[in-house]
Design an enzyme around this catalytic site. Structure first.
Site, PDB file in Angstrom:
ATOM      1  N   LYS B  31       0.887  -1.169   0.000  1.00 24.38           N
ATOM      2  CA  LYS B  31       0.000   0.000   0.000  1.00 24.38           C
ATOM      3  C   LYS B  31       0.920   1.212   0.000  1.00 24.38           C
ATOM      4  CE  LYS B  31      -3.501   2.769   0.645  1.00 24.38           C
ATOM      5  NZ  LYS B  31      -2.688   3.961   0.282  1.00 24.38           N
ATOM      6  N   GLY B  88       5.059   3.462  11.010  1.00 24.10           N
ATOM      7  CA  GLY B  88       4.296   4.707  11.014  1.00 24.10           C
ATOM      8  C   GLY B  88       3.886   5.110  12.413  1.00 24.10           C
ATOM      9  N   SER B  89       2.779   5.844  12.481  1.00 27.12           N
ATOM     10  CA  SER B  89       2.381   6.442  13.755  1.00 27.12           C
ATOM     11  C   SER B  89       1.699   5.430  14.663  1.00 27.12           C
ATOM     12  CB  SER B  89       1.426   7.606  13.511  1.00 27.12           C
ATOM     13  OG  SER B  89       0.164   7.110  13.106  1.00 27.12           O
ATOM     14  N   GLY B  93      -1.087   2.920  13.266  1.00 27.86           N
ATOM     15  CA  GLY B  93      -0.653   1.530  13.370  1.00 27.86           C
ATOM     16  C   GLY B  93      -1.541   0.730  14.298  1.00 27.86           C
ATOM     17  N   GLU B 112       6.029  -0.914  13.491  1.00 26.01           N
ATOM     18  CA  GLU B 112       7.056  -0.140  14.195  1.00 26.01           C
ATOM     19  C   GLU B 112       6.426   1.222  14.385  1.00 26.01           C
ATOM     20  OE1 GLU B 112       9.126   2.695  14.412  1.00 26.01           O
ATOM     21  OE2 GLU B 112      10.492   2.166  12.772  1.00 26.01           O
ATOM     22  N   CYS B 149      13.098   7.389  12.684  1.00 26.89           N
ATOM     23  CA  CYS B 149      12.468   6.656  13.794  1.00 26.89           C
ATOM     24  C   CYS B 149      13.392   6.618  14.998  1.00 26.89           C
ATOM     25  CB  CYS B 149      12.186   5.210  13.400  1.00 26.89           C
ATOM     26  SG  CYS B 149      11.344   5.007  11.841  1.00 26.89           S
ATOM     27  N   GLU B 238       6.611  10.775  21.416  1.00 26.44           N
ATOM     28  CA  GLU B 238       7.464  11.162  20.300  1.00 26.44           C
ATOM     29  C   GLU B 238       6.993  12.459  19.635  1.00 26.44           C
ATOM     30  OE1 GLU B 238       7.425   8.286  17.126  1.00 26.44           O
ATOM     31  OE2 GLU B 238       9.281   9.049  16.238  1.00 26.44           O
TER      32      GLU B 238
END
Lengths: 353, 353
Positions: B31, B88-89, B93, B112, B149, B238
């Site tokens: 995707k 991603g976020s 996620g 992740e 990241c 984060e």
């Protein structure tokens, strides 16, 4: 670790899950199964004695007994629990899996939730030694009152005179097997419900029937066609106990369809002779995607604790397709990799210095 | 595989997740991320050309672009999808993780989901070379506009004159770093929201501030006390971009408390000299349980694709504590063990014959 109802020693208090988690360095909390609280207590006392003798931290092992489902539910939601090992039913296991996934910090739930362990009988083997396969199946199916996760509940055979002879030989081999005492009243009652479910299904023929009550289990044998089996998911659901279902398929193409329609299995078995090789080769890519363990010319009930063992498979055989709950690889479920970059010798784990 | 917004090449169409899944023998559906549809298309065309040249099955690789969230949601719920790789976020996620866990046949979601990558500055190192550490931090924090990241967003240092000097040196090193263009408007806008969240938190002092608009990011530096940090979870979340937070702890005990209170991290870093060994040894058992990768005297932004790399960690650094999305071990996410018992040679995979 949840104790399994069907293995009071090998898969409960000090069983495979506990051993794997301890070996990985994890303290273990066991939720004892209500089927064998006394056995659980005796084993826990032995572990406790070993911990004292070795001067280990007493928190390394705990056994929690009693209570209702809320005890297990509270355990898997506790913030200090970081992974769960479970062997049991699809319904009970799925409920705990869901709780683990719904946590604020989801944790892995390693559940082994059952399997019908189909056997595929290829034509040359059935012709040459159908009776021997039938006798072997009857032995595997009724061993320990059929209370093995790897109990081969289904035989798929191509219809015809050889299949008739195989079915007759299986019926004959099962008939003299008497009633066996199951481990718990609950297992015996679930066995009879499963039997009723199969017996009531459309297009199912009773080959061997009997009556069993209380905690007893007697063997049952049913037959159906490939078409009926493919049309009715109920026929592919596990009946925990000594119940066999023969699926008579019209031809090898229909056998392939049955294989393709399987849900995840702990094991799939081929019975084949040299002349069946092409059919076996055609089935392999399908079976490799359906089961954690594939056997030829044997029976799956014996599960060796070995480096090469895989006791797992696609869902619902296991909730984690990469995991096995038996064998050396079972430790991996409870290990977490850590990368050390540029660390001074003094800060590394002793094994890496 | 979901393309990551921040790595149009290394973690998108033909990135680490795709490579690991293909190497494990899985067909891959990517995707594409809306941040770089053109790059995704060019890379997909290169993969397609390779597939044609090698005569491989065209179904081995697909790229799906466009649409809203429902496209990704439909993909992870499709019955032929058996595992998901995602970078991603946390919010995005977690929503996909939940869909994977809620399937009738749950599948693993290897996500992740972010990390603040704290650095612990031990006293002897800060005294001896605080300025060098400050310069290194400023470089790591602002590299690629802080869109890594593994960006080290937090430095924990024991309060006192050496900490003052470290803070001054960091401010000085960050001040001349100009505005950098972020990858997308969304990332830039989320960066400013994160900055506002930190700036508005109780007990937070602005050390370096600026104005940035449009798709620009300028560095920010804030400071707080260990006590404030421990009392306010927001300070541990984060902020994706070149924003640093110095946590001034009262003493080493408070540094240990900060370490113990961390959520799962991709990396934790120690800056230490020989005289700091005892403090480092005390921190290690805590950090090993918090992060997938621990560094000494370096900066975590460089992630080498190597056998020993772990790019993962306890939730939310990774949704699976046993998984890494970078390095040789990353293939394991997409492998499923199969045990072959008593199989005729002709039915085994070619590699096992």
């Amino acid at each position: 670790v949840f104790g399994a109802s069907n293995f009071p020693l090998a898969f409960s208090t000090a069983g495979g899950d506990t051993a794997a988690a301890l070996a990985a360095g994890c303290p273990v909390v066991v939720k004892g199964h209500s089927a064998h609280p006394g056995t659980a207590e005796i084993v826990a006392q032995a572990i406790d004695a070993a911990i004292r003798k070795l001067g280990m931290h007493p928190g390394i092992f705990s056994l929690i007994q009693g209570g209702k489902r809320d005890v297990g539910q509270s355990l898997v939601q506790h913030k200090l629990i970081k992974a769960v090992g479970f062997t049991g039913s699809l319904a009970g296991g799925r409920a705990l899996f869901d709780l683990c996934a719904q946590r604020e910090d989801p944790i892995p739930f390693f559940g082994e939730l059952g399997s019908v362990n189909p056997m595929f009988l290829l034509p040359e083997a059935v012709k040459a030694r159908g009776e021997a396969i039938a006798k072997g199946w009857a032995g595997s199916l009724t061993m320990g009152a059929g209370q093995f996760c790897t109990n081969p509940g289904i035989s798929v055979v191509i219809d015809g005179p050889d299949a008739d002879a195989f079915v007759d030989a299986t019926t004959e081999a099962l008939a003299p097997v008497g009633a066996q005492t199951m481990l718990t009243d609950g297992i015996a009652s679930a066995y009879r419900s499963g039997r009723d479910r199969i017996a009531a299904a459309k297009g199912v023929q009773e080959l061997l029937t009997s009556t069993c009550d209380l905690r007893n289990a007697t063997p049952y044998l049913f037959a159906t066609t490939g078409k009926e089996w493919l049309d009715n998911e109920v026929l592919g659901e596990e009946v925990f106990g000594p119940l066999g279902l023969v699926v008579r398929v019209a031809d090898f193409d229909e056998m392939m369809k049955v294989a393709r329609s399987l849900s995840g299995q702990l094991t799939c078995t081929l019975h084949m002779d040299a002349g069946d090789t092409k059919h076996g080769q055609a089935l392999m890519p399908v079976l490799e995607r359906k089961a954690g363990r594939i056997l030829a010319n044997g029976f799956p009930t014996g599960v060796e604790v070995a480096d090469s063992m895989v006791h797992g498979g696609p869902y619902p055989a296991s909730t984690n397709f990469g995991a096995t709950s038996v064998g050396t690889l079972s430790i991996r479920r409870f290990l977490r990799p850590v990368c050390y970059q540029n660390m001074p010798e003094e800060l590394l784990p002793a094994d890496l210095r």
